[in-house]
Enzyme design. Structure first.
Site, mmCIF file in Angstrom:
data_model
loop_
_atom_site.group_PDB
_atom_site.id
_atom_site.type_symbol
_atom_site.label_atom_id
_atom_site.label_comp_id
_atom_site.label_asym_id
_atom_site.label_seq_id
_atom_site.Cartn_x
_atom_site.Cartn_y
_atom_site.Cartn_z
ATOM 1 N N ASP A 11 0.705 -1.142 0.089
ATOM 2 C CA ASP A 11 -0.015 -0.194 -0.095
ATOM 3 C C ASP A 11 0.954 1.260 -0.029
ATOM 4 O O ASP A 11 2.148 1.126 0.180
ATOM 5 C CB ASP A 11 -0.801 -0.090 1.098
ATOM 6 N N SER A 12 0.365 2.278 -0.149
ATOM 7 C CA SER A 12 0.978 3.596 -0.145
ATOM 8 C C SER A 12 1.702 3.961 1.296
ATOM 9 O O SER A 12 2.375 4.876 1.371
ATOM 10 C CB SER A 12 0.339 4.697 -0.721
ATOM 11 N N CYS A 74 -4.541 -1.187 -2.133
ATOM 12 C CA CYS A 74 -4.533 0.188 -1.881
ATOM 13 C C CYS A 74 -5.700 0.446 -3.143
ATOM 14 O O CYS A 74 -5.534 -0.043 -4.283
ATOM 15 C CB CYS A 74 -3.341 0.760 -2.488
ATOM 16 N N GLU A 153 -3.273 8.544 8.914
ATOM 17 C CA GLU A 153 -1.726 8.176 8.759
ATOM 18 C C GLU A 153 -1.367 8.944 10.360
ATOM 19 O O GLU A 153 -0.246 8.326 10.788
ATOM 20 C CB GLU A 153 -1.238 8.846 7.763
ATOM 21 N N CYS A 187 -10.802 2.747 -0.235
ATOM 22 C CA CYS A 187 -9.509 3.078 0.075
ATOM 23 C C CYS A 187 -9.304 2.607 1.523
ATOM 24 O O CYS A 187 -10.051 2.279 2.322
ATOM 25 C CB CYS A 187 -9.432 4.729 0.554
ATOM 26 N N HIS A 189 -7.312 2.721 3.759
ATOM 27 C CA HIS A 189 -7.000 3.645 5.058
ATOM 28 C C HIS A 189 -8.467 3.670 5.631
ATOM 29 O O HIS A 189 -8.448 3.876 6.954
ATOM 30 C CB HIS A 189 -6.519 5.006 4.522
HETATM 31 N N1 DGL Z 1 -4.534 3.512 0.944
HETATM 32 C C1 DGL Z 1 -4.570 4.093 -0.401
HETATM 33 C C2 DGL Z 1 -5.682 3.653 -0.978
HETATM 34 O O1 DGL Z 1 -6.624 2.444 -0.822
HETATM 35 C C3 DGL Z 1 -4.498 5.552 -0.405
HETATM 36 C C4 DGL Z 1 -3.992 6.475 0.327
HETATM 37 C C5 DGL Z 1 -3.290 7.384 -0.506
HETATM 38 O O2 DGL Z 1 -2.022 7.047 -0.813
HETATM 39 O O3 DGL Z 1 -3.658 8.365 -1.105
HETATM 40 O O4 DGL Z 1 -6.214 4.198 -2.025
#
Ligand code: DGL
Length: 272
Positions: A11-12, A74, A153, A187, A189
């Site tokens: 993931d990011s 992600c 985050e 997402c 997150h």
């Molecule tokens: N966790 C990432 C997603 O599912 C995104 C967060 C990001 O890097 O903008 O889209």
């Protein structure tokens, strides 16, 4: 390819840990290698070319560990670089869009489904296209919620956190207004804000968590390909990130319920 090789998840940043938590539950015999690109998060506000370049570097890193499957935990990567990865990888690949859309299409009762994600995910309309392919009658309402990512985050996820509550209300009121009965957390997150989102949307709206659906789908794919591990116990997952581990360790501990400091390694992702 051995069934005892690890599953590579990336993931990011921290968000993919919400998927790792589900993978550890759904696939209790598997070794998980996780990469969180904490040095370059967020991806969701970047151009498609940059997201694709990052996605390829992230998978190159995981492939060095001989992973038997790659999971883009992600929504942004799955939406923008999913086809590229699926076509180029020699190991099974899944993102989060298809398994999640499939479940949402199955559970909606009134055919009104909300999708929230990063700006890149919402601009790609990946979830809407997939949902309407599964059922053209479904009305899909999309909302980009870019500020949810820094909230997560930074660990602002408590259901009583006033900043989290105000941000959730600010983004989600149009979806509430539309009378959706199902909301895709598009997402990875966002499941970490589940309680705040659910408090705001109310009990009539079912939240679909991409991590759980993706873990169940990955288990199916590995089973079909005879790649499920037969070991008795779950090895400790390994975590790699591209920034210093300080804040990762403390926030990750919240999400996974275990001390991570010893298990996190910083790498130079630009080298891949
Ligand atoms: N966790 C990432 C997603 O599912 C995104 C967060 C990001 O890097 O903008 O889209």
């Amino acid at each position: 390819m051995s069934a005892e090789n690890a599953i590579g998840v990336f993931d990011s940043g921290l968000g993919g840990l919400s998927a790792v938590r589900e993978f550890l539950r759904v696939l209790p015999h598997e070794k998980i290698i996780y990469f969180g690109d904490t040095g370059r998060v967020p991806y969701g506000t970047r151009s498609c070319d940059t997201i694709k370049k990052y996605a390829v570097q992230d998978t190159n890193f995981l492939l060095r560990h001989n992973v038997k499957m790659i999971v883009a935990a992600c929504g942004t990567v799955s939406s923008v670089a999913g086809d590229l990865l699926r076509d180029s990888l020699k190991v099974p690949y899944t993102g989060v869009v298809n398994p999640t859309a499939f479940t949402a299409a199955r559970v909606t009762r009134n055919g009104r489904v909300g999708v929230i994600g990063t700006s890149a995910t919402v601009s790609s309309h990946s979830y809407r296209l997939r949902l309407n392919k599964l059922n053209p009658q479904i009305r899909v309402f999309e909302e980009a919620c870019p500020l949810f990512v820094p909230l997560v985050e930074n660990g602002f996820i408590d259901r009583c956190d006033v900043i989290a509550m105000a941000t959730v209300a600010r983004y989600l009121w149009p979806l509430k207004d539309e009378g959706i009965d199902t909301l895709i957390l598009g997402c990875t997150h966002f499941p970490l804000l589940k309680e705040v989102i659910s408090d705001y949307m109310g009990p009539g709206v079912r939240l679909i968590d991409s991590g759980l659906e993706t873990a169940v789908y990955a288990a199916k794919v590995l089973g079909e390909q005879k790649l499920l591990s037969t070991r008795d116990e779950q090895p400790d997952p390994a975590f790699y990130i591209s920034d210093t581990p300080d804040s990762f360790s403390s926030v990750a501990k919240l999400f996974l319920g275990r001390n991570m400091e010893h298990a996190v390694t910083q790498i130079d992702i630009e080298a891949y």
